[in-house]
Design a protein around this motif. Structure first.
Motif, mmCIF file in Angstrom:
data_model
loop_
_atom_site.group_PDB
_atom_site.id
_atom_site.type_symbol
_atom_site.label_atom_id
_atom_site.label_comp_id
_atom_site.label_asym_id
_atom_site.label_seq_id
_atom_site.Cartn_x
_atom_site.Cartn_y
_atom_site.Cartn_z
ATOM 1 N N ILE A 1 0.830 -1.203 0.000
ATOM 2 C CA ILE A 1 0.000 0.000 0.000
ATOM 3 C C ILE A 1 0.868 1.258 0.000
ATOM 4 C CG2 ILE A 1 -1.558 1.376 1.452
ATOM 5 C CD1 ILE A 1 -3.005 -1.182 2.171
ATOM 6 N N SER A 2 1.978 1.236 0.739
ATOM 7 C CA SER A 2 2.853 2.412 0.804
ATOM 8 C C SER A 2 3.464 2.742 -0.549
ATOM 9 C CB SER A 2 3.970 2.177 1.832
ATOM 10 O OG SER A 2 4.785 1.083 1.450
ATOM 11 N N LYS A 3 3.656 1.734 -1.419
ATOM 12 C CA LYS A 3 4.199 1.984 -2.757
ATOM 13 C C LYS A 3 3.141 2.633 -3.658
ATOM 14 C CE LYS A 3 7.459 -1.888 -2.526
ATOM 15 N NZ LYS A 3 7.858 -3.192 -3.118
ATOM 16 N N TRP A 4 1.902 2.152 -3.590
ATOM 17 C CA TRP A 4 0.832 2.745 -4.405
ATOM 18 C C TRP A 4 0.493 4.148 -3.925
ATOM 19 C CZ3 TRP A 4 -2.477 -2.130 -3.091
ATOM 20 C CH2 TRP A 4 -1.915 -3.255 -3.691
ATOM 21 N N THR B 1 -3.655 10.628 -5.914
ATOM 22 C CA THR B 1 -4.144 11.964 -5.594
ATOM 23 C C THR B 1 -4.683 11.974 -4.168
ATOM 24 O OG1 THR B 1 -6.355 11.436 -6.444
ATOM 25 C CG2 THR B 1 -4.760 12.362 -8.007
ATOM 26 N N TRP B 2 -4.983 13.195 -3.670
ATOM 27 C CA TRP B 2 -5.470 13.326 -2.296
ATOM 28 C C TRP B 2 -6.738 12.512 -2.076
ATOM 29 C CZ3 TRP B 2 -4.729 14.171 2.531
ATOM 30 C CH2 TRP B 2 -5.755 14.575 3.371
ATOM 31 N N MET B 3 -7.685 12.555 -3.013
ATOM 32 C CA MET B 3 -8.943 11.837 -2.851
ATOM 33 C C MET B 3 -8.720 10.326 -2.843
ATOM 34 S SD MET B 3 -12.075 12.056 -2.205
ATOM 35 C CE MET B 3 -12.232 13.843 -2.400
ATOM 36 N N LYS B 4 -7.855 9.844 -3.727
ATOM 37 C CA LYS B 4 -7.570 8.409 -3.770
ATOM 38 C C LYS B 4 -6.866 7.937 -2.494
ATOM 39 C CE LYS B 4 -7.365 7.797 -8.785
ATOM 40 N NZ LYS B 4 -6.515 7.412 -9.938
ATOM 41 N N LYS B 5 -6.022 8.815 -1.944
ATOM 42 C CA LYS B 5 -5.357 8.469 -0.682
ATOM 43 C C LYS B 5 -6.379 8.310 0.439
ATOM 44 C CE LYS B 5 -0.893 10.641 -1.689
ATOM 45 N NZ LYS B 5 0.055 11.715 -1.334
ATOM 46 N N ILE B 6 -7.375 9.215 0.486
ATOM 47 C CA ILE B 6 -8.416 9.142 1.517
ATOM 48 C C ILE B 6 -9.206 7.849 1.381
ATOM 49 C CG2 ILE B 6 -10.559 10.194 2.342
ATOM 50 C CD1 ILE B 6 -8.088 11.742 3.122
ATOM 51 N N ILE B 7 -9.590 7.519 0.151
ATOM 52 C CA ILE B 7 -10.374 6.293 -0.091
ATOM 53 C C ILE B 7 -9.569 5.057 0.280
ATOM 54 C CG2 ILE B 7 -11.483 4.901 -1.883
ATOM 55 C CD1 ILE B 7 -12.136 7.531 -3.335
ATOM 56 N N LEU B 8 -8.299 5.029 -0.117
ATOM 57 C CA LEU B 8 -7.444 3.872 0.169
ATOM 58 C C LEU B 8 -7.280 3.666 1.673
ATOM 59 C CD1 LEU B 8 -5.484 1.650 -0.831
ATOM 60 C CD2 LEU B 8 -3.675 3.380 -0.762
ATOM 61 N N LEU B 9 -6.944 4.745 2.398
ATOM 62 C CA LEU B 9 -6.718 4.629 3.835
ATOM 63 C C LEU B 9 -8.013 4.315 4.586
ATOM 64 C CD1 LEU B 9 -4.172 7.491 4.540
ATOM 65 C CD2 LEU B 9 -3.766 5.047 4.514
ATOM 66 N N SER B 10 -9.109 4.903 4.139
ATOM 67 C CA SER B 10 -10.389 4.640 4.796
ATOM 68 C C SER B 10 -10.778 3.177 4.632
ATOM 69 C CB SER B 10 -11.476 5.547 4.208
ATOM 70 O OG SER B 10 -11.165 6.909 4.431
ATOM 71 N N GLY B 11 -10.639 2.660 3.411
ATOM 72 C CA GLY B 11 -10.952 1.246 3.181
ATOM 73 C C GLY B 11 -10.047 0.323 3.966
ATOM 74 N N PHE B 12 -8.768 0.701 4.051
ATOM 75 C CA PHE B 12 -7.806 -0.124 4.777
ATOM 76 C C PHE B 12 -8.111 -0.150 6.275
ATOM 77 C CE2 PHE B 12 -3.813 -0.206 7.255
ATOM 78 C CZ PHE B 12 -3.403 -1.494 6.958
ATOM 79 N N TYR B 13 -8.358 1.030 6.859
ATOM 80 C CA TYR B 13 -8.579 1.085 8.301
ATOM 81 C C TYR B 13 -9.954 0.538 8.707
ATOM 82 C CZ TYR B 13 -9.855 2.829 12.857
ATOM 83 O OH TYR B 13 -10.322 2.900 14.143
ATOM 84 N N LEU B 14 -10.994 0.889 7.953
ATOM 85 C CA LEU B 14 -12.359 0.541 8.357
ATOM 86 C C LEU B 14 -12.689 -0.940 8.140
ATOM 87 C CD1 LEU B 14 -14.287 3.657 7.004
ATOM 88 C CD2 LEU B 14 -13.633 3.166 9.368
ATOM 89 N N PHE B 15 -11.819 -1.656 7.437
ATOM 90 C CA PHE B 15 -12.083 -3.081 7.223
ATOM 91 C C PHE B 15 -12.129 -3.840 8.555
ATOM 92 C CE2 PHE B 15 -10.449 -7.427 6.626
ATOM 93 C CZ PHE B 15 -11.436 -7.924 5.788
ATOM 94 N N ILE B 16 -11.205 -3.543 9.462
ATOM 95 C CA ILE B 16 -11.149 -4.251 10.745
ATOM 96 C C ILE B 16 -12.358 -3.921 11.630
ATOM 97 C CG2 ILE B 16 -9.809 -4.582 12.861
ATOM 98 C CD1 ILE B 16 -8.616 -5.890 10.381
ATOM 99 N N PRO B 17 -12.730 -2.638 11.820
ATOM 100 C CA PRO B 17 -13.924 -2.342 12.621
ATOM 101 C C PRO B 17 -15.206 -2.971 12.063
ATOM 102 C CG PRO B 17 -12.626 -0.370 12.358
ATOM 103 C CD PRO B 17 -12.017 -1.394 11.474
ATOM 104 N N VAL B 18 -15.314 -3.041 10.748
ATOM 105 C CA VAL B 18 -16.509 -3.643 10.150
ATOM 106 C C VAL B 18 -16.584 -5.127 10.490
ATOM 107 C CG1 VAL B 18 -17.585 -4.292 7.954
ATOM 108 C CG2 VAL B 18 -16.748 -1.960 8.294
#
Length: 413
Positions: free
Chosen positions: A118-121, A126-143
């Protein structure tokens, strides 16, 4: 419930404060240095100590804290070395806190494995894609944890878990925003400094170049007349050397003028395939003189929009630099193709002396050159031309192995 929310907000304030303090003492130029690595690890470790020492422990034994944030930041902005160091620091801190160490190891080992690709991609997003990527990555565990709580009928904890997840997620986004905003400010500052340097060069070129060219042309003309006279072989050789040096000075002045003169001509659609073939053919003679072989692989029907003479100037500069960087019996590869993202890709690859990472950082600046008699203006002009065409230049090099210039230009379609 409100008391625990207040407790979590205290963690938020501490994390954001730690990031701001870190940014006060570090700049973009420090990135990759030993001082940056050690300071970044120290910042993440301080955050880990605070958040893991004072976690929010729910009645059923679930621990809620912000340790995921320094782990994510470490991999995204510090690289694998900082990431693994922060991961080990978290495990050490976990021994002395209320965490179940085995669960800590297993859960965050998975996080670590996922964060490496993930750190390589992430860097190219862009800023929006970074938000989507990090949100999907972090929120997977709480879900997944929410599904587990529903299945085990622990609905009383679900509300607290959702509220804490939202707070941690917002804190992660704020942390990313602070760092990205700081990096953007530093980038703009560097661009302004670079623009100021170009302005200085342009003003100097506009005010001096024309005045110098006229007497130089006169001197060159008289030297050519002297050559026709009865001179000794030694005297003729001196005049030849003088004319060569005048021509070199004339070339430098022309490069100055390329920086200074306004580009008023309109762009037109032309064949990159033909321009690339012409440029390689022009430089082939120079390459043969230096016992260097140029191989080309150019796709047909490559069309771009721009100024043909400018693009040819870029190609000639890159090919000339490649030839001069290669020793005898070397090889240069010149390719042109359509990249998978739709842009045109020009690649000039040599097996010459190569460049160090420090040299790559200042490549393209006026007056910087790796050649003994170079001015650096050739690459400076080339970078400016590509930038005006909304293109991009990427350079890969390794000392003793060679250098590859990749020029991306927009397609005419």
């Amino acid at each position: 419930m409100l008391e625990t929310i207040h407790h979590l907000i205290l963690h938020v304030v501490f994390i954001l404060f730690a990031i701001l303090v870190f940014q006060m003492f570090m700049s973009e130029s420090d990135r990759g240095t030993r001082g940056f690595v050690l300071t970044f690890i120290l910042m993440n470790s301080v955050v880990l100590v605070f958040t893991m020492t004072f976690p929010v422990v729910y009645s059923s034994g679930y621990v809620y804290d912000f340790k995921v944030i320094p782990i994510i930041l470490a991999f995204l902005y510090g690289g694998k070395r900082v990431g693994f160091s922060t991961f080990i620091a978290m495990l050490v801190i976990g021994v002395f806190t209320e965490h179940v160490w085995m669960f800590l190891l297993m859960n965050y080992a998975i996080y670590t494995v996922l964060l490496i690709p993930i750190s390589k991609w992430y860097r190219g997003f862009t800023w929006m894609k970074k938000i989507i990527l990090l949100s999907g990555f972090y929120l997977f565990i709480p879900v997944t944890r929410s599904v587990y709580l529903l299945q085990t009928h622990e609905k009383e904890q679900l509300l607290f878990m959702v509220s804490s997840t939202i707070i941690i997620w917002i804190t992660l986004l704020l942390s990313i925003y602070l760092i990205e905003n700081r990096l953007e400010q530093l980038r703009i500052k560097k661009e302004l400094i670079k623009a100021e340097k170009f302005n200085v060069v342009s003003e100097l070129a506009a005010s001096v170049a024309h005045e110098i060219r006229n007497p130089m042309t006169t001197v060159r003309g008289f030297m050519q007349l002297l050559q026709k006279g009865s001179l000794t072989a030694e005297q003729k050789s001196f005049i030849d050397i003088s004319i060569q040096e005048l021509d070199h000075a004339q070339e430098v002045i022309n490069q100055y003028l390329s920086l200074a003169k306004p580009q008023t001509e309109e762009y037109q659609v032309f064949s990159l395939t033909d321009t690339m073939n012409e440029s390689v053919d022009v430089m082939s003679t120079y390459a043969v003189m230096n016992s260097i072989k140029i191989t080309k692989q150019i796709e047909n029907d490559l069309m771009i929009q721009g100024m043909k003479l400018e693009v040819k100037q870029v190609l000639l500069n890159l090919l000339k630099n490649a030839i001069e960087a290669v020793k005898e019996n070397g090889e240069i590869k010149a390719t042109a193709s359509r990249h998978r993202d739709g842009r045109m890709l020009i690649m000039i690859q040599d097996n010459g002396v190569g460049m160090s990472p420090e040299q790559l950082k200042v490549l393209g600046r006026p007056y910087y050159s790796t050649k003994e008699k170079g001015t650096g203006l050739g690459l400076t002009v080339s970078y400016q031309i590509v930038k005006r065409m909304k293109g991009e230049v990427k350079v890969e090099s390794e000392p003793g192995v060679g250098t590859t210039f990749k020029v991306f230009l927009p397609s005419s379609i």
